[in-house]
Motif scaffolding. Structure first.
Motif, PDB file in Angstrom:
ATOM      1  N   LEU A 254       0.827  -1.212   0.000  1.00  0.00           N
ATOM      2  CA  LEU A 254       0.000   0.000   0.000  1.00  0.00           C
ATOM      3  C   LEU A 254       0.858   1.258   0.000  1.00  0.00           C
ATOM      4  O   LEU A 254       0.566   2.227  -0.706  1.00  0.00           O
ATOM      5  CB  LEU A 254      -0.922  -0.001   1.231  1.00  0.00           C
TER       6      LEU A 254
ATOM      7  N   ASP B 286       0.852   4.015  -2.894  1.00  0.00           N
ATOM      8  CA  ASP B 286       0.603   5.430  -2.598  1.00  0.00           C
ATOM      9  C   ASP B 286       1.667   6.300  -3.253  1.00  0.00           C
ATOM     10  O   ASP B 286       1.365   7.347  -3.850  1.00  0.00           O
ATOM     11  CB  ASP B 286       0.580   5.646  -1.086  1.00  0.00           C
TER      12      ASP B 286
ATOM     13  N   PHE C 248      -3.559   8.700  -0.818  1.00  0.00           N
ATOM     14  CA  PHE C 248      -4.637   8.024  -0.103  1.00  0.00           C
ATOM     15  C   PHE C 248      -5.327   8.953   0.897  1.00  0.00           C
ATOM     16  O   PHE C 248      -6.535   9.022   0.963  1.00  0.00           O
ATOM     17  CB  PHE C 248      -4.091   6.809   0.637  1.00  0.00           C
TER      18      PHE C 248
ATOM     19  N   ILE D 206      -9.422   1.667   4.834  1.00  0.00           N
ATOM     20  CA  ILE D 206      -8.783   0.460   4.303  1.00  0.00           C
ATOM     21  C   ILE D 206      -8.383  -0.481   5.431  1.00  0.00           C
ATOM     22  O   ILE D 206      -8.677  -1.688   5.398  1.00  0.00           O
ATOM     23  CB  ILE D 206      -7.548   0.831   3.457  1.00  0.00           C
TER      24      ILE D 206
ATOM     25  N   LEU E   1      -8.657  -5.888  -0.403  1.00  0.00           N
ATOM     26  CA  LEU E   1      -7.776  -4.796  -0.820  1.00  0.00           C
ATOM     27  C   LEU E   1      -8.105  -4.358  -2.244  1.00  0.00           C
ATOM     28  O   LEU E   1      -8.200  -3.157  -2.531  1.00  0.00           O
ATOM     29  CB  LEU E   1      -6.324  -5.260  -0.721  1.00  0.00           C
ATOM     30  N   ASP E   2      -8.303  -5.323  -3.123  1.00  0.00           N
ATOM     31  CA  ASP E   2      -8.668  -5.027  -4.514  1.00  0.00           C
ATOM     32  C   ASP E   2      -9.986  -4.257  -4.574  1.00  0.00           C
ATOM     33  O   ASP E   2     -10.121  -3.265  -5.302  1.00  0.00           O
ATOM     34  CB  ASP E   2      -8.783  -6.349  -5.279  1.00  0.00           C
TER      35      ASP E   2
ATOM     36  N   LEU F  77      -9.642  -0.565  -2.931  1.00  0.00           N
ATOM     37  CA  LEU F  77      -8.796   0.316  -3.732  1.00  0.00           C
ATOM     38  C   LEU F  77      -9.509   0.774  -5.000  1.00  0.00           C
ATOM     39  O   LEU F  77      -9.409   1.933  -5.403  1.00  0.00           O
ATOM     40  CB  LEU F  77      -7.492  -0.394  -4.104  1.00  0.00           C
TER      41      LEU F  77
ATOM     42  N   VAL G 134      -9.813   4.666  -4.070  1.00  0.00           N
ATOM     43  CA  VAL G 134      -8.596   5.322  -4.553  1.00  0.00           C
ATOM     44  C   VAL G 134      -8.644   5.532  -6.063  1.00  0.00           C
ATOM     45  O   VAL G 134      -8.544   6.662  -6.555  1.00  0.00           O
ATOM     46  CB  VAL G 134      -7.343   4.511  -4.161  1.00  0.00           C
TER      47      VAL G 134
ATOM     48  N   CYS H 273      -9.406  -3.678  -9.787  1.00  0.00           N
ATOM     49  CA  CYS H 273      -8.646  -2.454 -10.071  1.00  0.00           C
ATOM     50  C   CYS H 273      -8.301  -2.366 -11.552  1.00  0.00           C
ATOM     51  O   CYS H 273      -8.458  -1.312 -12.190  1.00  0.00           O
ATOM     52  CB  CYS H 273      -7.369  -2.415  -9.231  1.00  0.00           C
TER      53      CYS H 273
END
Length: 427
Positions: free
Chosen positions: A332, A336, A347, A355, A373-374, A377, A381, A416
């Protein structure tokens, strides 16, 4: 006939009587008008005095409104408060079983609702992160039904509020005081919030088609209140003054925003709606429902009555047990840096907090850390890439996808990469 005869005739006496009656009537009317004005003046002075006292934090005097409450429905809730105080909640439950049972419960309804287990986990984990969820996608994919079914599952029917195109301020949600009737026009949401403050249940309020009006207008005060770290300080203005007959849970004309209430907004992204602003997206969790799940046979799971307190307890346990791994934390930080260098996007503290809260709860719900996480994000993000120069994004899209493959594995970030390629295609 002499003048004396004329003025003393029967006809003249009748005229005198009529004139006298008219004079008396006028005197009575003017007297009543004067009394009414004096009374109104005193009443207005009393209200102003009460308002000033309230603004100064002083104790208000007894209301001179004949003792009647301007909040009829909330007064009735005060009288029936015991019916909202319950203790028959499930204790032996974990988030993974909770998600599985909810999915099977929805599929076993008289009109079955089918959802992918990943979407159920995202929904439940989203509730653990924020009090605002946005369900977006094509019409007919079950956005409103998902939120409604969850209320049935936890034993407390969800409140569905159809948003209206002309809504612009909080009074559209909470109601307003009618000067003519001397009563407050209480809305469904106001009554539901008042009940929730007596209860330990989980309350789901659905803002149906939330972006048919500008969310950042009518929901602005709610957004600000939910930012306050201490739940006991979240009070919304309802009226500007205080009467002694006001509802028992009011504090200086304000109502507490219940900690056990979640707002789930459904959103259709088409020409008939407004774009949801960053201010709203940044504070909310987002669930995309773009496809209908395949039908399956539900196991007939029943309701699971869970208190909001127990739900919070489960999410806190998840954060302790399934904290973000060191490996993904380093990934991460590197991502970033890449986003900052190539797209001038970072972020931010709020998103990092979301997150690190969302991922362990999603894992506790039965999912995988990389899946979570996928998902987050792509929504929190990469969504910011939509505001970048589309030509620039298109020219850098394949390089970004290659970076994701190198950092997370070739199949590590499918959501993503799909998001980036969609931007590339539309540029």
């Amino acid at each position: 006939m002499t003048f004396l005869d004329i003025i003393t005739s029967g006809y003249a006496i009748a005229v005198y009587a009529i004139i006298l009656i008219a004079i008396i009537a006028l005197i009575v009317v003017f007297t009543m008008i004067g009394e009414s004005r004096r009374s109104a003046g005193k009443e207005g002075k009393s209200v102003v005095t009460e308002h000033v006292a309230s603004e100064k934090g002083e104790q208000t005097k007894p209301s001179k409104k004949g003792g009647a409450s301007r909040f009829g429905a909330l007064g009735d809730i005060d009288k029936q408060k015991d019916k909202y105080i319950k203790n028959d909640y499930a204790e032996d439950i974990n988030l993974a079983t909770f998600c599985d049972d909810f999915r099977n419960f929805a599929a076993s309804l008289p009109t079955p609702l089918y959802y992918d287990i990943a979407d159920i986990r995202r929904f439940v984990a989203g509730l653990g992160v924020s009090h605002i969820l946005i369900l977006q996608g094509m019409s007919g994919t079950g956005k409103t039904s998902l939120a409604y079914a969850f209320g049935e599952f936890v034993g407390n029917t969800s409140t569905v509020i159809p948003v209206q195109p002309m809504w612009k301020e909080r009074t559209d949600l909470l109601g307003y005081y009618n000067e003519f009737t001397k009563r407050f026009n209480e809305t469904t949401l106001l009554c539901t919030m008042y009940k929730a403050n007596y209860s330990k249940d989980m309350y789901i309020t659905v803002l149906d088609e939330m972006n048919i009006a500008r969310v950042e207008y009518y929901f602005a005060e709610f957004l600000s209140m939910l930012e306050l770290p201490k739940a006991e300080e979240r009070y919304l203005d309802v009226v500007s003054d205080r009467w002694e007959s006001d509802p028992k849970q009011f504090r200086e004309g304000k109502i507490r925003l219940p900690e056990n209430m979640w707002f789930v907004g459904t959103a259709n992204n088409d020409d008939s709606t407004f774009a949801i602003s960053d201010k709203v997206y940044d504070r909310a969790m987002v669930l995309n429902l773009d496809n209908k799940a395949e039908p399956f046979v539900g196991t007939g799971a029943g309701r699971v009555r869970i208190s909001a307190e127990k739900f919070y307890e489960l999410t806190k346990e998840a954060e302790k047990e399934y904290g973000l791994t060191s490996r993904n934390r380093r990934r991460l930080e590197a991502l970033d840096g890449y986003m900052t260098e190539h797209f001038h996007i970072t972020f931010g503290n709020r998103i990092m907090k979301q997150i690190t809260t969302y991922i362990p709860i999603y894992v506790a719900c039965g999912g995988e850390e990389t899946e979570a996480l996928d998902d987050i994000l792509s929504k929190k993000v990469l969504r910011k890439l939509e505001m970048q120069n589309p030509v620039y994004v298109r020219n850098n899209a394949e390089g970004f996808c290659a970076y994701l493959d190198e950092s997370f594995g070739e199949n590590g970030m499918p959501l993503c990469k799909a998001f980036i390629r969609r931007l590339e295609k539309n540029a």
